[in-house]
Scaffold this motif. Structure first.
Motif, mmCIF file in Angstrom:
data_model
loop_
_atom_site.group_PDB
_atom_site.id
_atom_site.type_symbol
_atom_site.label_atom_id
_atom_site.label_comp_id
_atom_site.label_asym_id
_atom_site.label_seq_id
_atom_site.Cartn_x
_atom_site.Cartn_y
_atom_site.Cartn_z
ATOM 1 N N LEU B 325 0.831 -1.211 0.000
ATOM 2 C CA LEU B 325 0.000 0.000 0.000
ATOM 3 C C LEU B 325 0.860 1.254 0.000
ATOM 4 O O LEU B 325 0.646 2.162 -0.803
ATOM 5 N N ALA B 326 1.843 1.264 0.907
ATOM 6 C CA ALA B 326 2.707 2.436 1.003
ATOM 7 C C ALA B 326 3.500 2.617 -0.280
ATOM 8 O O ALA B 326 3.707 3.733 -0.753
ATOM 9 N N PHE B 327 3.900 1.499 -0.872
ATOM 10 C CA PHE B 327 4.668 1.568 -2.112
ATOM 11 C C PHE B 327 3.812 2.138 -3.230
ATOM 12 O O PHE B 327 4.226 3.005 -3.990
ATOM 13 N N ALA B 328 2.570 1.659 -3.310
ATOM 14 C CA ALA B 328 1.678 2.112 -4.377
ATOM 15 C C ALA B 328 1.313 3.580 -4.183
ATOM 16 O O ALA B 328 1.254 4.351 -5.141
ATOM 17 N N ALA B 329 1.066 3.976 -2.938
ATOM 18 C CA ALA B 329 0.685 5.364 -2.674
ATOM 19 C C ALA B 329 1.861 6.309 -2.874
ATOM 20 O O ALA B 329 1.679 7.479 -3.165
ATOM 21 N N ASN B 330 3.066 5.764 -2.738
ATOM 22 C CA ASN B 330 4.285 6.528 -2.998
ATOM 23 C C ASN B 330 4.323 7.858 -2.234
ATOM 24 O O ASN B 330 4.313 8.930 -2.842
ATOM 25 N N PRO B 331 4.341 7.795 -0.905
ATOM 26 C CA PRO B 331 4.249 9.035 -0.120
ATOM 27 C C PRO B 331 5.428 9.969 -0.323
ATOM 28 O O PRO B 331 5.307 11.169 -0.113
ATOM 29 N N THR B 332 6.578 9.436 -0.736
ATOM 30 C CA THR B 332 7.748 10.303 -0.881
ATOM 31 C C THR B 332 7.706 11.122 -2.158
ATOM 32 O O THR B 332 8.471 12.051 -2.318
ATOM 33 N N ARG B 333 6.785 10.756 -3.053
ATOM 34 C CA ARG B 333 6.685 11.493 -4.315
ATOM 35 C C ARG B 333 6.482 12.983 -4.044
ATOM 36 O O ARG B 333 7.074 13.831 -4.669
ATOM 37 N N PHE B 334 5.633 13.240 -3.046
ATOM 38 C CA PHE B 334 5.344 14.619 -2.680
ATOM 39 C C PHE B 334 6.618 15.349 -2.261
ATOM 40 O O PHE B 334 6.909 16.449 -2.718
ATOM 41 N N LEU B 335 7.401 14.673 -1.394
ATOM 42 C CA LEU B 335 8.650 15.274 -0.929
ATOM 43 C C LEU B 335 9.606 15.526 -2.079
ATOM 44 O O LEU B 335 10.183 16.603 -2.206
ATOM 45 N N VAL B 336 9.734 14.513 -2.946
ATOM 46 C CA VAL B 336 10.680 14.623 -4.057
ATOM 47 C C VAL B 336 10.261 15.758 -4.988
ATOM 48 O O VAL B 336 11.081 16.563 -5.429
ATOM 49 N N ASP B 337 8.958 15.841 -5.265
ATOM 50 C CA ASP B 337 8.460 16.887 -6.157
ATOM 51 C C ASP B 337 8.727 18.273 -5.588
ATOM 52 O O ASP B 337 9.169 19.179 -6.289
ATOM 53 N N THR B 338 8.455 18.422 -4.278
ATOM 54 C CA THR B 338 8.668 19.721 -3.642
ATOM 55 C C THR B 338 10.138 20.107 -3.703
ATOM 56 O O THR B 338 10.487 21.240 -4.026
ATOM 57 N N TRP B 339 10.973 19.101 -3.423
ATOM 58 C CA TRP B 339 12.408 19.351 -3.428
ATOM 59 C C TRP B 339 12.871 19.792 -4.820
ATOM 60 O O TRP B 339 13.637 20.728 -4.975
ATOM 61 N N ARG B 340 12.354 19.115 -5.844
ATOM 62 C CA ARG B 340 12.705 19.458 -7.225
ATOM 63 C C ARG B 340 12.246 20.867 -7.575
ATOM 64 O O ARG B 340 12.970 21.650 -8.167
ATOM 65 N N ALA B 341 10.999 21.143 -7.214
ATOM 66 C CA ALA B 341 10.436 22.456 -7.530
ATOM 67 C C ALA B 341 11.270 23.553 -6.874
ATOM 68 O O ALA B 341 11.537 24.590 -7.477
ATOM 69 N N ARG B 342 11.695 23.297 -5.638
ATOM 70 C CA ARG B 342 12.477 24.300 -4.917
ATOM 71 C C ARG B 342 13.818 24.511 -5.598
ATOM 72 O O ARG B 342 14.299 25.623 -5.737
ATOM 73 N N ARG B 343 14.409 23.400 -6.050
ATOM 74 C CA ARG B 343 15.714 23.507 -6.691
ATOM 75 C C ARG B 343 15.611 24.272 -8.016
ATOM 76 O O ARG B 343 16.503 24.987 -8.420
ATOM 77 N N GLU B 344 14.443 24.103 -8.684
ATOM 78 C CA GLU B 344 14.265 24.786 -9.961
ATOM 79 C C GLU B 344 14.190 26.301 -9.776
ATOM 80 O O GLU B 344 14.533 27.060 -10.661
ATOM 81 N N ARG B 345 13.697 26.720 -8.619
ATOM 82 C CA ARG B 345 13.594 28.159 -8.355
ATOM 83 C C ARG B 345 14.904 28.735 -7.946
ATOM 84 O O ARG B 345 15.749 29.125 -8.586
#
Lengths: 520, 345
Positions: B325-345
């Protein structure tokens, strides 16, 4: 409706908008205004920033800097819902309706009128009906959206935007999916919207349409505004120059060679309909070396089926197709298309399919994967059943280089490329094998004018090198500019087969709708 | 990087909940870690037992994966393993052979059983477009019950002394047909080597050859494949049968390597666990072995936990479900996306 000459109030004001994606500056200090009751066109090449700008206006993208004012009120959209509430609606290029739902259900979807969670069906249906009547959008309210032709689906999308009380309607390349006749219907609808005081923003590649429908034309290039002028101050040539940044030379048709040997001979072909319409009732024609032959037809007339048969994807029910002196029977013992296709490719056929996403490439595999189409029998790329990746990568690199494709390399995913670049990749892949016959379906669909011109030139070059080209297009101007001969398909038959010099847009239009007999 | 994080986060969530449950039962917070330690390196043979469980999981995972590559959801691996297991046991009784040949015959029979059970689903899907999810799932019940009926009716083991028998099982297969074990203290047998070889060959074929190219193309872009001249229906049909064959092989290895007979009920969930193995490997043949190994650890923990604590072995099932369940929901995706977005700025 405001007087055409008086300066209208700017209803939409985008001021000093900038937006970067990583290192790419998509928008650089862009200022655009759009007056109420008018059509403001935004034109520019692929990647000029038109779509990003409209995404800013519709709340899909948040700008780094700049302000958005609607009706004089400054707005900060975080979601598309914010934009919808502020009266901004966008009609996208590709329709996205729920096929199994009725038209009125699609229109209200997401903003259903309800009472304590219960949908007020009658009320909703009546509201949608009144709206359709008011704006003269004659859609069948109870039909399933999936059963409707694309042009009607698009009108449903417009209704959807109007249902949400949009005062600002953005149309993103609305004509690219329409036939010339359907296009007229869209323009009529746009006039109604203007008369009702809506502010229209119209994104397009096609200059004639822009000049025919817009009051104001704003040109973008590399994320900046390069010009913004009233329609009556513009001409086609000047507009084309400011879009591309240089003059666009007409394509070189070369000297028309003497009619060479016959490359493709289609005799008495018949086929049942694949989707809708009559299929092919009877079709016979020939294409000779050195010729570019255009194929035109309103959707559902049978031209789609004809091209499927010629390109070997479907076996005809009756009749013969002969490629370069070899009948289909000779290249193919069974009627299985899977056996026919490799043989046809070996005989020198290339094919640019209309659908570059689902048919032309494999979206989620590196470009070198898609580069291998038709080449797996070549020991250069596949030896003893094992794919030679270095060779495949080199091939993809060559296609990228020679086709002028903007891609990070052979390992880039097709879905990361813009539509125009993906199309360039497919075209170059198909040109690489020096085709005897090139079947090109809508090759310039969604490509900007500079690139489209280069692409048409490439088709001419195939003919000049002794090949033959079959060009299917819904753009009559493109056919008249590029082809030596034009075939029109209507109701499953070829109703016109004439040299370009004997064709006009009017005579083609008449043939397309079945109004004309076979010309003299 | 984000992929690694995804696995680690899923494992951490599973571990946390398991430790929580155990501590509520009065065990120390580290009790579940201790169970995992015992199940892997706790005794000289624990690790071998993990590998013993890895073997069928790897094969059933591979069976699911091969079908998934062409876009089929083969939920019938379970039934195909059953039939493979029975066929492998029966051939040994019906056709006694000298040592090496007996092993080969059992394996071939198992593969044939798997193919046989996949065939109707594959044919129906090819000929009439019948949804394979429905047919394979339904045939699982038929497989389990039919095999059980067949054994009970015709091949039930003779019990010494003529007493009544509790489980429905065939007689032990001929010793010649047994896959050699590495030690008498663990079920680990030569089947592991076989499974590894098959998985390696499959990985090579899928990733490097023309066949693999065509299978991927068929699975991800049927219209692209048609345009490229790949026989779409034929390739899908072939892949479906190969999927059944691999499942059958898993059944044969269970029979010949560990159970030494067909035992009704002892193969339960092996096919469905294979599906999980393949999903966690994200249908990537390279990741499959690691994924099978991971599930092998969980499977072995199930046995250890019931020995070491009074907690039900279902706890491990809960942990693996949470992991999925945790793998499918991929909770870290949110963290990774935020981190990427921040780096892009």
């Amino acid at each position: 409706m405001p007087d055409q000459q008086s300066p209208a109030v700017s209803y939409v004001e985008l001021a000093g908008i900038s937006k970067s994606f990583g290192d790419v500056r998509a928008l650089d200090d862009v200022t655009v205004t759009a007056p109420q009751g008018r059509v403001t066109a935004i034109v520019g090449e692929n990647g000029a920033g038109k779509s990003t700008l409209m995404k800013v206006l519709s709340g899909v993208v948040t700008p780094d800097r700049g302000t958005v004012r609607i009706g004089g009120v400054e707005r900060h959209f975080r979601t598309t819902r914010d934009a919808t509430l502020a009266g901004v609606g966008m009609v996208y290029q590709e329709t996205a309706l729920v096929a199994a739902m009725s038209v009125w259900e699609n229109v209200v979807l997401g903003w259903e009128p309800g009472q304590r969670g219960i949908l007020r069906r009658k009320h909703a249906r009546r509201t949608v009906g009144e709206l359709a009547e008011r704006y003269s959008l004659p859609v069948p309210l109870d039909a399933h959206a999936g059963d409707l032709p694309v042009s009607i689906q698009q009108q449903v999308e417009i209704l959807k935007v109007l249902y949400r009380n949009a005062d600002v309607v953005i149309l993103d390349e609305p004509t690219s999916v329409l036939t010339p006749q359907e296009r007229e219907g869209l323009f009529a609808a746009m006039l109604n919207l203007q008369a009702e005081g809506k502010t229209l923003l119209f994104i397009s590649h096609k200059l004639d349409e822009v000049l025919a429908s817009a009051h104001h034309v704003t040109v973008m290039r590399h994320g900046r505004i390069v010009s913004s002028q009233r329609n009556d101050e513009l001409d086609r040539r000047g507009l084309a120059r400011s879009i591309v940044g240089r003059d666009i030379a007409p394509i070189d048709l070369g000297t028309r060679p003497e009619r060479g040997a016959t490359v493709l001979s289609v005799q008495h072909v018949e086929l049942g309909a694949l989707h809708e319409g009559p299929g092919i009732r009877e079709a016979s024609f020939e294409v000779a070396r050195g010729e570019v032959v255009g194929v035109a037809g309103v959707s559902g007339s049978g031209q789609h089926e004809l091209l499927q048969v010629i390109s070997g994807l479907v076996a005809p029910d009756a009749g013969t197709v002969v490629l370069d002196g070899r009948t289909r029977k000779e290249v193919d013992s069974a009627s299985d298309p899977a056996a026919t296709l490799p043989a046809l490719r070996k005989a020198g056929m290339s094919h640019i399919p209309a659908d570059r996403n689902a048919v032309g490439t494999l979206r989620r595999r590196p470009l070198w994967f898609s580069a291998l189409v038709g080449r797996l029998d070549d020991p250069e790329y596949c030896r003893r059943g094992v794919i030679r990746r270095p060779a495949a990568r080199a091939l993809a690199e060559r296609i990228i280089r020679e086709g002028g494709v903007k891609a990070s390399g052979p390992d880039a995913l097709p879905e990361s490329l813009s539509g125009g670049n993906l199309q360039k990749f497919i075209v170059q892949r198909e040109l690489l094998s020096d085709p005897v016959l090139l079947v090109a379906e809508e090759p310039t669909h969604g490509i900007d004018i500079g690139a489209a011109r280069d692409l048409r030139q490439k088709l001419r070059d195939v003919a000049a090198d002794g090949g033959a080209v079959l060009l299917a297009s819904t753009d009559l101007d493109e056919l008249l500019e590029t082809c030596d001969r034009i075939i029109v398909v209507f109701d499953g038959r070829i109703v016109l087969d004439a040299d370009r010099q004997d064709c006009t847009e009017e005579s083609l239009g008449a043939a397309l709708t079945g109004l004309s007999a076979v010309p003299a | 990087m984000s992929r690694v994080l995804r696995y680690v986060a899923a494992a951490a969530i599973g571990l946390f909940v398991a430790s929580l449950i155990l501590s509520l039962q009065g065990y120390s917070a580290g009790a579940f870690l201790e169970v995992l330690r015992m199940a892997t390196i706790g005794s000289p043979y624990a690790f071998l037992d993990v590998l013993r469980w890895t073997t069928p999981l790897l094969l059933s995972g591979l069976a699911f994966l091969i079908a998934a590559r062409v876009g089929y959801f083969n939920l019938g691996v379970e039934g195909q393993i059953y039939v493979g297991s029975l066929f492998s046991a029966l051939i040994s009784h019906l056709l006694p052979l000298p040592p090496v040949l007996a092993i080969l015959a059992g394996i071939v029979a198992g593969i044939a059983g798997g193919v046989l059970w996949a065939l109707p689903c594959a044919w129906l899907a090819k000929r009439w477009g019948v949804n394979e999810v429905v047919t394979t799932l339904m045939l699982n019940y038929v497989a389990v019950l039919l095999c059980t009926f067949f054994v009970k009716q015709f091949f039930l083991a003779k019990v010494a002394g003529g007493g009544t028998i509790q489980t429905i099982t065939t007689d032990k297969i001929e010793a010649n047909a047994e896959l050699p074990v590495f030690t008498p203290f663990s079920g680990l047998n030569l089947g592991l080597l076989l499974a590894l070889i098959v998985a390696a060959v499959a990985a090579f074929v899928l990733m490097r050859t023309r066949t693999g190219y065509e299978l991927s193309a068929v699975g991800e872009g049927p219209r692209f494949s048609q345009f490229s001249g790949i026989p779409v229906h034929k390739r899908r049909f072939q892949a479906f049968l190969v999927s059944g064959a691999v499942a059958g092989l898993a059944g044969a290895i269970e029979t010949q390597g560990v159970l030494h007979s067909f035992i009704a009920g002892s193969l339960d969930n092996m096919g469905f666990n294979g599906m999980l193995v393949s999903l966690v490997a994200m249908n990537n043949p390279i990741g499959l072995a690691a994924s099978a190994f991971f599930f092998g650890i969980l499977q072995n923990s199930q046995l250890v936990i019931s020995q070491a604590t009074t907690v039900s072995s279902y706890l491990v099932t809960v942990v693996s479900a949470l992991f999925i369940l945790a793998f499918a929901a991929n909770p870290t995706r949110f963290l990774v996306d935020t981190w990427r977005a921040r780096r892009e700025r």
